[in-house]
Design a protein around this motif. Structure first.
Motif, PDB file in Angstrom:
ATOM      1  N   GLN A  87     -31.937  -7.873  16.546  1.00 50.69           N
ATOM      2  CA  GLN A  87     -30.629  -7.015  16.385  1.00 50.69           C
ATOM      3  C   GLN A  87     -30.073  -6.491  17.754  1.00 50.69           C
ATOM      4  OE1 GLN A  87     -32.230  -3.675  13.917  1.00 50.69           O
ATOM      5  NE2 GLN A  87     -30.227  -2.765  14.446  1.00 50.69           N
ATOM      6  N   ARG A  88     -30.993  -6.400  18.700  1.00 46.62           N
ATOM      7  CA  ARG A  88     -30.334  -5.951  20.154  1.00 46.62           C
ATOM      8  C   ARG A  88     -29.673  -7.127  20.727  1.00 46.62           C
ATOM      9  NH1 ARG A  88     -29.074  -2.259  24.142  1.00 46.62           N
ATOM     10  NH2 ARG A  88     -30.418  -0.934  22.862  1.00 46.62           N
ATOM     11  N   SER A  89     -30.241  -8.465  20.421  1.00 42.12           N
ATOM     12  CA  SER A  89     -29.650  -9.664  21.164  1.00 42.12           C
ATOM     13  C   SER A  89     -28.007 -10.011  20.363  1.00 42.12           C
ATOM     14  CB  SER A  89     -30.323 -11.012  20.541  1.00 42.12           C
ATOM     15  OG  SER A  89     -31.807 -11.021  21.392  1.00 42.12           O
ATOM     16  N   VAL A  90     -28.053  -9.799  18.993  1.00 40.66           N
ATOM     17  CA  VAL A  90     -26.729  -9.789  18.470  1.00 40.66           C
ATOM     18  C   VAL A  90     -25.743  -8.792  19.093  1.00 40.66           C
ATOM     19  CG1 VAL A  90     -25.594  -9.523  16.299  1.00 40.66           C
ATOM     20  CG2 VAL A  90     -27.730 -10.846  16.269  1.00 40.66           C
ATOM     21  N   LEU A  91     -26.469  -7.434  19.151  1.00 39.50           N
ATOM     22  CA  LEU A  91     -25.222  -6.431  19.694  1.00 39.50           C
ATOM     23  C   LEU A  91     -25.043  -6.666  21.250  1.00 39.50           C
ATOM     24  CD1 LEU A  91     -23.985  -3.599  19.769  1.00 39.50           C
ATOM     25  CD2 LEU A  91     -26.210  -2.810  20.339  1.00 39.50           C
ATOM     26  N   ASN A  92     -25.732  -7.331  21.898  1.00 36.32           N
ATOM     27  CA  ASN A  92     -25.412  -7.746  23.153  1.00 36.32           C
ATOM     28  C   ASN A  92     -24.455  -9.171  23.240  1.00 36.32           C
ATOM     29  OD1 ASN A  92     -27.189  -5.950  24.384  1.00 36.32           O
ATOM     30  ND2 ASN A  92     -28.686  -7.828  25.250  1.00 36.32           N
ATOM     31  N   GLY A  93     -24.699  -9.754  22.151  1.00 34.61           N
ATOM     32  CA  GLY A  93     -23.744 -10.968  22.187  1.00 34.61           C
ATOM     33  C   GLY A  93     -22.245 -10.500  21.608  1.00 34.61           C
ATOM     34  N   LEU A  94     -22.284  -9.752  20.725  1.00 31.57           N
ATOM     35  CA  LEU A  94     -21.084  -8.989  20.161  1.00 31.57           C
ATOM     36  C   LEU A  94     -20.438  -8.296  21.382  1.00 31.57           C
ATOM     37  CD1 LEU A  94     -22.287  -7.393  16.644  1.00 31.57           C
ATOM     38  CD2 LEU A  94     -20.540  -9.112  16.992  1.00 31.57           C
ATOM     39  N   ALA A 173     -14.380  -6.058  14.061  1.00 31.19           N
ATOM     40  CA  ALA A 173     -14.307  -4.809  14.428  1.00 31.19           C
ATOM     41  C   ALA A 173     -15.368  -4.046  13.465  1.00 31.19           C
ATOM     42  CB  ALA A 173     -13.171  -4.005  14.259  1.00 31.19           C
ATOM     43  N   GLY A 174     -15.617  -4.448  12.292  1.00 33.47           N
ATOM     44  CA  GLY A 174     -16.246  -4.019  11.366  1.00 33.47           C
ATOM     45  C   GLY A 174     -18.129  -4.048  11.702  1.00 33.47           C
ATOM     46  N   ILE A 175     -18.386  -5.225  11.916  1.00 33.44           N
ATOM     47  CA  ILE A 175     -19.558  -5.501  12.466  1.00 33.44           C
ATOM     48  C   ILE A 175     -20.234  -4.976  13.778  1.00 33.44           C
ATOM     49  CG2 ILE A 175     -19.724  -7.875  13.281  1.00 33.44           C
ATOM     50  CD1 ILE A 175     -22.412  -6.575  10.939  1.00 33.44           C
ATOM     51  N   LEU A 176     -19.140  -5.215  14.824  1.00 34.59           N
ATOM     52  CA  LEU A 176     -19.532  -4.343  16.023  1.00 34.59           C
ATOM     53  C   LEU A 176     -19.647  -2.984  15.846  1.00 34.59           C
ATOM     54  CD1 LEU A 176     -19.847  -4.414  19.293  1.00 34.59           C
ATOM     55  CD2 LEU A 176     -17.290  -4.246  19.214  1.00 34.59           C
ATOM     56  N   ALA A 177     -18.824  -2.304  15.111  1.00 29.54           N
ATOM     57  CA  ALA A 177     -19.120  -0.898  14.808  1.00 29.54           C
ATOM     58  C   ALA A 177     -20.485  -0.470  14.148  1.00 29.54           C
ATOM     59  CB  ALA A 177     -17.845  -0.082  13.914  1.00 29.54           C
ATOM     60  N   ALA A 178     -20.777  -1.496  13.077  1.00 32.00           N
ATOM     61  CA  ALA A 178     -22.021  -1.386  12.442  1.00 32.00           C
ATOM     62  C   ALA A 178     -23.413  -1.362  13.244  1.00 32.00           C
ATOM     63  CB  ALA A 178     -22.095  -2.418  11.302  1.00 32.00           C
ATOM     64  N   HIS A 179     -23.275  -2.408  14.107  1.00 34.71           N
ATOM     65  CA  HIS A 179     -24.140  -2.698  15.015  1.00 34.71           C
ATOM     66  C   HIS A 179     -24.488  -1.367  16.175  1.00 34.71           C
ATOM     67  CE1 HIS A 179     -26.928  -6.446  14.883  1.00 34.71           C
ATOM     68  NE2 HIS A 179     -25.621  -6.868  13.999  1.00 34.71           N
ATOM     69  N   GLU A 180     -23.351  -1.080  16.494  1.00 37.52           N
ATOM     70  CA  GLU A 180     -23.341  -0.017  17.868  1.00 37.52           C
ATOM     71  C   GLU A 180     -23.979   1.271  16.804  1.00 37.52           C
ATOM     72  OE1 GLU A 180     -22.707  -0.005  20.768  1.00 37.52           O
ATOM     73  OE2 GLU A 180     -21.336  -1.480  21.259  1.00 37.52           O
ATOM     74  N   ALA A 181     -23.537   1.536  15.679  1.00 36.19           N
ATOM     75  CA  ALA A 181     -23.977   2.819  14.994  1.00 36.19           C
ATOM     76  C   ALA A 181     -25.719   2.645  14.663  1.00 36.19           C
ATOM     77  CB  ALA A 181     -23.236   2.956  13.691  1.00 36.19           C
ATOM     78  N   ASP A 183     -27.767   1.195  16.432  1.00 31.44           N
ATOM     79  CA  ASP A 183     -28.374   1.072  17.597  1.00 31.44           C
ATOM     80  C   ASP A 183     -28.577   2.638  18.065  1.00 31.44           C
ATOM     81  OD1 ASP A 183     -29.570  -0.493  20.043  1.00 31.44           O
ATOM     82  OD2 ASP A 183     -27.850   0.407  20.966  1.00 31.44           O
ATOM     83  N   ALA A 184     -27.322   3.128  18.100  1.00 31.97           N
ATOM     84  CA  ALA A 184     -27.256   4.687  18.303  1.00 31.97           C
ATOM     85  C   ALA A 184     -28.162   5.543  17.498  1.00 31.97           C
ATOM     86  CB  ALA A 184     -25.822   5.245  18.341  1.00 31.97           C
ATOM     87  N   ALA A 185     -28.248   5.017  16.073  1.00 30.96           N
ATOM     88  CA  ALA A 185     -29.264   5.942  15.207  1.00 30.96           C
ATOM     89  C   ALA A 185     -30.752   5.304  15.374  1.00 30.96           C
ATOM     90  CB  ALA A 185     -28.730   5.560  13.867  1.00 30.96           C
ATOM     91  N   GLY A 186     -30.903   4.404  16.163  1.00 34.78           N
ATOM     92  CA  GLY A 186     -32.284   4.030  16.566  1.00 34.78           C
ATOM     93  C   GLY A 186     -32.851   3.260  15.314  1.00 34.78           C
ATOM     94  N   ARG A 187     -31.992   2.533  14.672  1.00 31.83           N
ATOM     95  CA  ARG A 187     -32.479   1.511  13.513  1.00 31.83           C
ATOM     96  C   ARG A 187     -32.472   0.217  14.149  1.00 31.83           C
ATOM     97  NH1 ARG A 187     -32.321   2.729   8.094  1.00 31.83           N
ATOM     98  NH2 ARG A 187     -33.472   0.544   8.198  1.00 31.83           N
ATOM     99  N   GLU A 198     -25.076  -3.720   5.528  1.00 34.78           N
ATOM    100  CA  GLU A 198     -25.396  -2.941   4.399  1.00 34.78           C
ATOM    101  C   GLU A 198     -25.742  -1.454   4.731  1.00 34.78           C
ATOM    102  OE1 GLU A 198     -28.856  -4.695   2.378  1.00 34.78           O
ATOM    103  OE2 GLU A 198     -29.172  -2.929   1.464  1.00 34.78           O
ATOM    104  N   TRP A 199     -26.411  -1.314   5.770  1.00 34.43           N
ATOM    105  CA  TRP A 199     -26.683   0.073   6.408  1.00 34.43           C
ATOM    106  C   TRP A 199     -25.576   0.687   6.559  1.00 34.43           C
ATOM    107  CZ3 TRP A 199     -25.973   2.190  11.101  1.00 34.43           C
ATOM    108  CH2 TRP A 199     -26.386   3.245  11.247  1.00 34.43           C
ATOM    109  N   ALA A 200     -24.447  -0.017   7.051  1.00 34.66           N
ATOM    110  CA  ALA A 200     -23.230   0.764   7.601  1.00 34.66           C
ATOM    111  C   ALA A 200     -22.205   0.783   6.385  1.00 34.66           C
ATOM    112  CB  ALA A 200     -22.560   0.195   8.761  1.00 34.66           C
ATOM    113  N   GLY A 201     -22.573   0.260   5.316  1.00 36.47           N
ATOM    114  CA  GLY A 201     -21.651   0.463   4.286  1.00 36.47           C
ATOM    115  C   GLY A 201     -20.717  -0.655   4.118  1.00 36.47           C
TER     116      GLY A 201
END
Ligand code: MG
Length: 397
Positions: A87-94, A173-181, A183-187, A198-201
């Motif tokens: 998950q963190r690797s994808v976020l770094n990539g995004l 934009a949608g998946i970047l926001a979902a990953h950032e959220a 990550d911020a929520a500790g998931r 899915e988690w981000a709706g």
């Protein structure tokens, strides 16, 4: 008309691959002599839907990456560095590809080298209708829930269950926001990007993946996809392509017709020979025998054998086909050139191609017949005889 949308691909290849039971991460293992990751990257670079590709690699893997992936393609951007979870690797990539201002992103496992252009296109197209789309296949096996002693507690209905593959595509934009959220929520326990969406709706739709788009996770997976040993250089080891050549000459003598490439043509002379003296089919028969290294026409059908007196030469060609098939071979093309001043070949060319295609049981498009004079030079120029050259290509399985 196709709207111009910038599509970036993130290939996630930061895993250590300890499950493959090797010290080298499995994305750098060789399949058919080519690194898995190079094959994965190549599949996306080749897709017309893809503008840029970035690979997310492990912190210590830069040398491995440089050794595995040729980096001079205009679509391939420098690699990004992964994190301690997928998950963190994808976020770094995004975050790393934000600077390219993509509209869409396709996220793909580095260890799924057999993804096809069709699957990529299906995921990409589905993003017209949905913020997320993933390749998936319906579950075929029956599911059992068992206790710690492996006793079956219940059979779980599989209706509506799918196995998620990659690529997983999203509007950027949608998946970047979902990953950032997330990550911020500790998931950090979400195992694929569709789960993050899915988690981000975000709505995610399924498109057809493929059984061949498999993930190479274990040493057994790697062993299963190795092509058979051919003894050839790895670059050509995936297909065992053979080429053969043939050449034949027959003398012109008295007569009123010749047989050329299986067609009877009225002529001022005839061709002399033990069989029907069809130089075209003789050269072609030898080309096929040459491709599989199985002697020549004179060895299999000696002109001392009365059985072949006046024989129609398609018999020889059909025998060569049988020999090719006995080696599990497939004829991919044949090409014949006739050398003569006369008769004129062009009026008969299509009939000759048709006849050869029939005997060899291949499409006419795989058969070529050409003709040339030799400008009055040599024995063909003096009309003493007719010569033929042929080549054949055979692929062995
Ligand atoms: Mg001959």
């Amino acid at each position: 008309m196709r709207v111009s949308l910038k599509t970036v691909v993130l290939i996630i290849a930061a895993g250590r691959g300890t499950r493959a039971g090797a010290t080298t991460p499995k994305q750098y293992a060789m399949v058919g002599g080519v690194p898995v990751l190079a094959q994965t990257v190549g599949a996306f670079i080749g897709s017309p839907d893809v503008d840029l590709v970035t690979v997310v690699i492990g912190e210590d893997d830069r040398a491995l990456y440089d050794g595995a992936v040729a980096s001079n393609h205009r679509k391939l951007m420098p690699p990004a560095t992964g994190g301690d979870t997928r998950q963190r690797s994808v976020l770094n990539g995004l975050r790393a590809v934000m600077k390219y201002a993509p509209d869409r992103v396709l996220i793909h496992d580095g260890v799924r080298p057999f993804v096809t252009a069709d699957i990529i296109e299906r995921v990409w197209k589905a993003l017209d209708q949905a913020p997320g789309a993933i390749a998936a296949i319906p579950l075929a096996d029956t599911l059992k829930r068992a206790d710690a002693d492996r006793r079956v507690g219940e059979t779980v209905g599989r209706s509506g269950l799918w196995r998620a593959q990659t690529p997983q595509g999203f509007r950027f934009a949608g998946i970047l926001a979902a990953h950032e959220a997330a990550d911020a929520a500790g998931r950090n326990d979400l195992t694929d990007d569709a789960a993050v969406a899915e988690w981000a709706g975000l709505a995610v739709t399924l498109v057809d993946g493929s059984e061949t788009n498999r993930k190479l996770t274990t040493a057994e997976d790697l062993a299963m996809v190795q092509p058979p040993e051919t003894g050839l250089a790895p670059e050509v080891g995936l297909a065992d392509v053979r080429t053969g050549q043939g050449f034949d000459v027959h003398r012109l003598a008295t007569g009123d017709h010749v047989w050329l490439c299986g067609i009877r043509i009225a002529h001022s002379h005839g061709l002399e020979g033990h069989s029907d003296a069809d130089v075209g089919l003789h050269a072609l028969t030898d080309a096929l025998l040459g491709a599989i290294g199985d002697g020549d026409i004179g060895q299999h059908f000696p002109n001392t054998d009365a059985r072949w007196k006046g024989a129609a030469s398609h018999v020889f060609l059909a025998d060569a086909l049988r020999r090719v098939r006995a080696r599990d071979g497939r004829i991919t093309n044949v090409d014949v050139t006739l050398l003569c001043e006369a008769p004129k070949i062009s009026p008969h060319r299509d009939a000759m191609r048709q006849r050869i295609a029939e005997v060899l049981e291949i499409e006419v498009s795989r058969v070529a017949v050409k003709a040339t004079t030799t400008e009055g030079l040599g024995f063909t120029g003096r009309r003493e005889g007719i010569a033929a050259l042929a080549t054949a290509t055979v692929v062995l399985r």
